[in-house]
Design a protein around this motif. Sequence first.
Motif, PDB file in Angstrom:
ATOM      1  N   THR A 101      -0.376  35.545  55.009  1.00 41.21           N
ATOM      2  CA  THR A 101      -1.355  36.205  54.141  1.00 41.21           C
ATOM      3  C   THR A 101      -0.700  36.744  52.873  1.00 41.21           C
ATOM      4  OG1 THR A 101      -1.083  38.218  55.461  1.00 41.21           O
ATOM      5  CG2 THR A 101      -2.948  36.804  56.000  1.00 41.21           C
ATOM      6  N   SER A 146     -11.874  35.950  46.015  1.00 42.21           N
ATOM      7  CA  SER A 146     -12.346  35.717  47.382  1.00 42.21           C
ATOM      8  C   SER A 146     -11.175  35.451  48.321  1.00 42.21           C
ATOM      9  CB  SER A 146     -13.314  34.537  47.422  1.00 42.21           C
ATOM     10  OG  SER A 146     -14.427  34.783  46.614  1.00 42.21           O
ATOM     11  N   VAL A 166     -10.282  37.597  51.601  1.00 42.55           N
ATOM     12  CA  VAL A 166     -10.158  37.014  52.941  1.00 42.55           C
ATOM     13  C   VAL A 166      -8.798  37.357  53.548  1.00 42.55           C
ATOM     14  CG1 VAL A 166      -9.962  34.811  54.178  1.00 42.55           C
ATOM     15  CG2 VAL A 166     -11.832  35.164  52.581  1.00 42.55           C
ATOM     16  N   GLY A 193      -8.826  40.879  54.571  1.00 40.76           N
ATOM     17  CA  GLY A 193      -9.659  40.986  55.770  1.00 40.76           C
ATOM     18  C   GLY A 193      -8.914  40.557  57.026  1.00 40.76           C
TER      19      GLY A 193
END
Length: 145
Positions: A2, A41, A45, A48
């Motif tokens: 990530t 976005s 994500v 998240g």
Amino acid sequence: VTDCVISFCIVLLVTTSTLYLNKIDSTMYAFASAVSTAMLSGIGVAIGIMVLMTTSALFYRSAMGGKKELTFFNLGRVATSEELARKVKDLAVELEKANAADLSTQLKALSVFDTQKITTCITLLATEVAPPAEDGRSFKFNKRI
């Protein structure tokens, strides 16, 4: 993973924001807006996923360093103790069969990093797994806390 996604999205977001410096036509404006939205976005994500992983680690306590961790936390499968014991035994038998001179030649070809990994592995096995030897220090290359 990530972190990589977030870094990539931030770099592209900064790059696409430079498209707004000059006067641009409507198609270029739409493209820059679409890329900026996609990058934001992607960052959302990734954040998240990070929040989900952190929250699940708080509730799923065995995911904190145990062998029963989720595959997602380990980024792969962990070998079972039985499988690992069999492989270590097989390796010990093969090493017993090997000629010391040939083994020394093969070990000389390894990099320093690989040699350090091997000595750490031998120290770990001698300290935590193998029965105590007559000379307890004979297989210990590194100090273990």
